[in-house]
Design a protein around this motif. Structure first.
Motif, PDB file in Angstrom:
ATOM      1  N   SER A  23      65.600 -83.235 -35.219  1.00  0.00           N
ATOM      2  CA  SER A  23      66.403 -83.100 -36.438  1.00  0.00           C
ATOM      3  C   SER A  23      67.064 -81.724 -36.505  1.00  0.00           C
ATOM      4  O   SER A  23      68.213 -81.612 -36.908  1.00  0.00           O
ATOM      5  CB  SER A  23      65.536 -83.301 -37.671  1.00  0.00           C
ATOM      6  OG  SER A  23      65.039 -84.608 -37.705  1.00  0.00           O
ATOM      7  N   VAL A  24      66.342 -80.687 -36.112  1.00  0.00           N
ATOM      8  CA  VAL A  24      66.910 -79.333 -36.110  1.00  0.00           C
ATOM      9  C   VAL A  24      68.069 -79.246 -35.133  1.00  0.00           C
ATOM     10  O   VAL A  24      69.119 -78.675 -35.432  1.00  0.00           O
ATOM     11  CB  VAL A  24      65.815 -78.289 -35.774  1.00  0.00           C
ATOM     12  CG1 VAL A  24      66.416 -76.936 -35.485  1.00  0.00           C
ATOM     13  CG2 VAL A  24      64.812 -78.194 -36.908  1.00  0.00           C
ATOM     14  N   ILE A  25      67.908 -79.822 -33.951  1.00  0.00           N
ATOM     15  CA  ILE A  25      68.988 -79.782 -32.958  1.00  0.00           C
ATOM     16  C   ILE A  25      70.195 -80.581 -33.447  1.00  0.00           C
ATOM     17  O   ILE A  25      71.342 -80.126 -33.321  1.00  0.00           O
ATOM     18  CB  ILE A  25      68.485 -80.308 -31.596  1.00  0.00           C
ATOM     19  CG1 ILE A  25      67.527 -79.292 -31.003  1.00  0.00           C
ATOM     20  CG2 ILE A  25      69.637 -80.577 -30.660  1.00  0.00           C
ATOM     21  CD1 ILE A  25      66.895 -79.711 -29.712  1.00  0.00           C
ATOM     22  N   ARG A  26      69.947 -81.746 -34.020  1.00  0.00           N
ATOM     23  CA  ARG A  26      71.067 -82.544 -34.561  1.00  0.00           C
ATOM     24  C   ARG A  26      71.793 -81.791 -35.659  1.00  0.00           C
ATOM     25  O   ARG A  26      73.026 -81.803 -35.734  1.00  0.00           O
ATOM     26  CB  ARG A  26      70.553 -83.873 -35.092  1.00  0.00           C
ATOM     27  CG  ARG A  26      70.231 -84.852 -34.000  1.00  0.00           C
ATOM     28  CD  ARG A  26      69.863 -86.211 -34.608  1.00  0.00           C
ATOM     29  NE  ARG A  26      69.455 -87.112 -33.566  1.00  0.00           N
ATOM     30  CZ  ARG A  26      68.364 -87.839 -33.596  1.00  0.00           C
ATOM     31  NH1 ARG A  26      67.561 -87.785 -34.647  1.00  0.00           N
ATOM     32  NH2 ARG A  26      68.056 -88.634 -32.599  1.00  0.00           N
ATOM     33  N   ALA A  27      71.047 -81.144 -36.550  1.00  0.00           N
ATOM     34  CA  ALA A  27      71.677 -80.395 -37.645  1.00  0.00           C
ATOM     35  C   ALA A  27      72.486 -79.224 -37.106  1.00  0.00           C
ATOM     36  O   ALA A  27      73.575 -78.932 -37.619  1.00  0.00           O
ATOM     37  CB  ALA A  27      70.615 -79.900 -38.606  1.00  0.00           C
ATOM     38  N   SER A  28      71.982 -78.570 -36.065  1.00  0.00           N
ATOM     39  CA  SER A  28      72.720 -77.434 -35.513  1.00  0.00           C
ATOM     40  C   SER A  28      73.989 -77.880 -34.793  1.00  0.00           C
ATOM     41  O   SER A  28      74.947 -77.122 -34.677  1.00  0.00           O
ATOM     42  CB  SER A  28      71.834 -76.631 -34.560  1.00  0.00           C
ATOM     43  OG  SER A  28      71.525 -77.385 -33.415  1.00  0.00           O
ATOM     44  N   LEU A  29      74.018 -79.133 -34.331  1.00  0.00           N
ATOM     45  CA  LEU A  29      75.208 -79.663 -33.677  1.00  0.00           C
ATOM     46  C   LEU A  29      76.167 -80.306 -34.684  1.00  0.00           C
ATOM     47  O   LEU A  29      77.256 -80.733 -34.322  1.00  0.00           O
ATOM     48  CB  LEU A  29      74.812 -80.711 -32.621  1.00  0.00           C
ATOM     49  CG  LEU A  29      74.054 -80.176 -31.422  1.00  0.00           C
ATOM     50  CD1 LEU A  29      73.601 -81.319 -30.535  1.00  0.00           C
ATOM     51  CD2 LEU A  29      74.886 -79.181 -30.645  1.00  0.00           C
ATOM     52  N   GLY A  30      75.751 -80.377 -35.941  1.00  0.00           N
ATOM     53  CA  GLY A  30      76.599 -80.952 -36.987  1.00  0.00           C
ATOM     54  C   GLY A  30      76.492 -82.452 -37.072  1.00  0.00           C
ATOM     55  O   GLY A  30      77.359 -83.104 -37.631  1.00  0.00           O
TER      56      GLY A  30
END
Length: 125
Positions: free
Chosen positions: A116-123
């Motif tokens: 989820s953190v990686i997805r959020a950082s990728l927008g």
């Protein structure tokens, strides 16, 4: 930024450890009435992880200096012994099985939250 994602490797190692711990607990329960059977147990995940972070790691079995997969030392439990020489305690095995499930659930939660953190950082959501 995302070249080294050790959190995923750690979560996978924790899930594997929990699965192995559950399998050993099931084996102990299956042999609860076997005369002379010695119950087995795994060391805690923290102990196994501490040893794997030190030294070289191999990405495949053909590498010379590292190990691709570290094996965990299964220990014999030397608690109270029944008159027939068996050391399995069903109560303790129930606690071990619950602990293994919690460890596995924790590993999955770490994996999901990191994703989820990686997805959020990728927008992406």
């Amino acid at each position: 930024m995302f070249q080294n994602l050790d959190v995923f490797r750690t979560a996978m190692a924790m899930a594997k450890h929990a699965g192995h711990k559950q399998a050993i607990s099931a084996q102990n329960i299956a042999n609860a009435d076997t005369p002379g059977y010695r119950a087995k147990q795994l060391p805690e995940f923290q102990e196994t992880l501490r040893g794997s972070l030190i030294g070289q790691r191999a990405t495949r079995a053909g590498h010379l200096n590292g190990q691709a997969e570290r094996s965990v030392e299964v220990r014999e439990r030397r608690d109270a012994m029944d008159p027939n020489g068996n050391t399995v305690s069903l109560e303790l095995e129930m606690l071990e099985a619950v602990d293994a499930k919690r460890e596995h659930d924790r590993a999955l939660a770490i994996y999901r939250n990191s994703l989820s953190v990686i997805r959020a950082s990728l927008g992406r959501s």
